[in-house]
Motif scaffolding. Structure first.
Motif, short mmCIF file in Angstrom:
data_model
loop_
_atom_site.label_atom_id
_atom_site.label_comp_id
_atom_site.label_asym_id
_atom_site.label_seq_id
_atom_site.Cartn_x
_atom_site.Cartn_y
_atom_site.Cartn_z
N LYS A 1 -32.83 -30.32 -11.40
CA LYS A 1 -33.64 -31.35 -12.07
C LYS A 1 -34.40 -32.19 -11.05
CE LYS A 1 -30.96 -31.84 -16.31
NZ LYS A 1 -30.19 -32.76 -17.16
N LEU A 2 -33.76 -32.51 -9.93
CA LEU A 2 -34.44 -33.27 -8.88
C LEU A 2 -35.60 -32.47 -8.31
CD1 LEU A 2 -34.75 -35.70 -7.05
CD2 LEU A 2 -32.94 -34.76 -5.60
N ASP A 3 -35.43 -31.19 -8.11
CA ASP A 3 -36.50 -30.33 -7.61
C ASP A 3 -37.67 -30.27 -8.59
OD1 ASP A 3 -34.93 -29.83 -5.38
OD2 ASP A 3 -34.28 -27.84 -6.07
N ALA A 4 -37.37 -30.15 -9.89
CA ALA A 4 -38.42 -30.12 -10.91
C ALA A 4 -39.18 -31.45 -10.93
CB ALA A 4 -37.81 -29.83 -12.28
N TYR A 5 -38.44 -32.56 -10.82
CA TYR A 5 -39.05 -33.88 -10.75
C TYR A 5 -39.98 -33.98 -9.55
CZ TYR A 5 -39.27 -38.74 -9.17
OH TYR A 5 -39.70 -39.94 -8.68
N ALA A 6 -39.50 -33.56 -8.38
CA ALA A 6 -40.28 -33.69 -7.14
C ALA A 6 -41.60 -32.93 -7.23
CB ALA A 6 -39.45 -33.21 -5.96
N GLU A 7 -41.58 -31.76 -7.85
CA GLU A 7 -42.81 -30.98 -7.99
C GLU A 7 -43.86 -31.70 -8.82
OE1 GLU A 7 -42.92 -26.83 -8.77
OE2 GLU A 7 -41.00 -26.50 -7.76
N LEU A 8 -43.42 -32.45 -9.81
CA LEU A 8 -44.34 -33.19 -10.67
C LEU A 8 -44.65 -34.58 -10.13
CD1 LEU A 8 -42.71 -32.26 -14.09
CD2 LEU A 8 -44.89 -31.38 -13.19
N ALA A 9 -43.65 -35.24 -9.58
CA ALA A 9 -43.80 -36.63 -9.16
C ALA A 9 -44.71 -36.79 -7.96
CB ALA A 9 -42.44 -37.26 -8.87
N GLY A 10 -44.57 -35.92 -6.97
CA GLY A 10 -45.39 -36.03 -5.76
C GLY A 10 -46.87 -36.07 -6.07
N PRO A 11 -47.40 -35.06 -6.76
CA PRO A 11 -48.82 -35.09 -7.11
C PRO A 11 -49.21 -36.27 -7.99
CG PRO A 11 -47.95 -32.87 -7.34
CD PRO A 11 -46.77 -33.78 -7.09
N ALA A 12 -48.35 -36.64 -8.94
CA ALA A 12 -48.66 -37.78 -9.82
C ALA A 12 -48.79 -39.07 -9.02
CB ALA A 12 -47.58 -37.91 -10.90
N ILE A 13 -47.88 -39.28 -8.08
CA ILE A 13 -47.90 -40.50 -7.27
C ILE A 13 -49.11 -40.51 -6.35
CG2 ILE A 13 -46.67 -41.69 -5.40
CD1 ILE A 13 -44.05 -40.79 -6.89
N ARG A 14 -49.39 -39.37 -5.70
CA ARG A 14 -50.56 -39.31 -4.81
C ARG A 14 -51.86 -39.52 -5.59
NH1 ARG A 14 -47.08 -35.76 -2.19
NH2 ARG A 14 -47.80 -33.96 -3.38
N GLU A 15 -51.97 -38.91 -6.78
CA GLU A 15 -53.17 -39.08 -7.61
C GLU A 15 -53.37 -40.54 -8.01
OE1 GLU A 15 -53.22 -36.39 -10.94
OE2 GLU A 15 -52.92 -34.66 -9.62
N PRO B 1 -48.98 -41.21 -17.51
CA PRO B 1 -48.44 -40.04 -18.23
C PRO B 1 -47.91 -38.97 -17.28
CG PRO B 1 -50.48 -40.76 -19.25
CD PRO B 1 -50.33 -41.55 -17.97
N ALA B 2 -48.57 -38.75 -16.17
CA ALA B 2 -48.13 -37.71 -15.24
C ALA B 2 -46.77 -38.06 -14.63
CB ALA B 2 -49.17 -37.51 -14.13
N TYR B 3 -46.56 -39.32 -14.27
CA TYR B 3 -45.26 -39.70 -13.71
C TYR B 3 -44.19 -39.73 -14.79
CZ TYR B 3 -41.55 -41.68 -11.02
OH TYR B 3 -40.34 -41.86 -10.42
N GLN B 4 -44.54 -40.12 -15.98
CA GLN B 4 -43.56 -40.10 -17.08
C GLN B 4 -43.10 -38.68 -17.38
OE1 GLN B 4 -42.05 -42.87 -18.55
NE2 GLN B 4 -43.05 -43.78 -16.76
N GLU B 5 -43.99 -37.71 -17.21
CA GLU B 5 -43.61 -36.31 -17.36
C GLU B 5 -42.58 -35.93 -16.29
OE1 GLU B 5 -45.58 -31.83 -17.23
OE2 GLU B 5 -46.90 -33.56 -17.16
N ALA B 6 -42.80 -36.41 -15.07
CA ALA B 6 -41.85 -36.15 -13.98
C ALA B 6 -40.49 -36.76 -14.30
CB ALA B 6 -42.39 -36.69 -12.66
N LEU B 7 -40.49 -37.99 -14.81
CA LEU B 7 -39.23 -38.64 -15.17
C LEU B 7 -38.49 -37.87 -16.25
CD1 LEU B 7 -39.97 -42.48 -15.19
CD2 LEU B 7 -38.56 -41.18 -13.57
N ALA B 8 -39.25 -37.33 -17.20
CA ALA B 8 -38.61 -36.54 -18.27
C ALA B 8 -37.94 -35.30 -17.68
CB ALA B 8 -39.64 -36.15 -19.33
N ALA B 9 -38.57 -34.69 -16.68
CA ALA B 9 -37.97 -33.52 -16.03
C ALA B 9 -36.71 -33.90 -15.25
CB ALA B 9 -38.99 -32.86 -15.09
N LEU B 10 -36.71 -35.11 -14.70
CA LEU B 10 -35.55 -35.58 -13.93
C LEU B 10 -34.36 -35.85 -14.84
CD1 LEU B 10 -34.36 -36.48 -11.23
CD2 LEU B 10 -35.35 -38.75 -11.65
N GLY B 11 -34.64 -36.47 -15.99
CA GLY B 11 -33.57 -36.75 -16.94
C GLY B 11 -32.40 -37.46 -16.30
#
Length: 95
Positions: A17-31, A72-82
């Motif tokens: 779950k942390l790996d899935a979060y990181a894949e989404l969160a990194g780009p969302a935060i940089r964007e 929305p992009a970071y919230q998607e990452a948080l959902a993946a992190l759970g």
């Protein structure tokens, strides 16, 4: 004035779950304008400091950091992190 987003990982419960979060969160935060300044385990911990994974991200302002978190992009990452981690996350204004 700038701001910092600080995340301290108290417990990693599910690495996948942390790996899935990181894949989404990194780009969302940089964007959203965030710059990763440091991430990893502490080189040293003093006083009541704990040796826990820490992430430090810089933003142009508190408003920008909050907007990144609420995007929305970071919230998607948080959902993946759970429930994959227990962490302490905060945003502080730069001195």
């Amino acid at each position: 004035m700038g701001a910092y987003w600080i995340s301290i990982y108290r417990e990693i419960r599910d690495q996948a779950k942390l790996d899935a979060y990181a894949e989404l969160a990194g780009p969302a935060i940089r964007e959203a304008g965030g710059t990763f300044l440091a991430r990893g385990m502490p080189a040293a911990a003093y006083e009541d400091g704990l040796v826990e994974r820490t992430v430090l991200i810089g933003f142009d302002s508190v408003d920008a950091a909050v907007a990144a978190h609420e995007s929305p992009a970071y919230q998607e990452a948080l959902a993946a992190l759970g429930d994959g981690v227990v962490r302490d996350m905060r945003i502080i204004e730069a001195a």
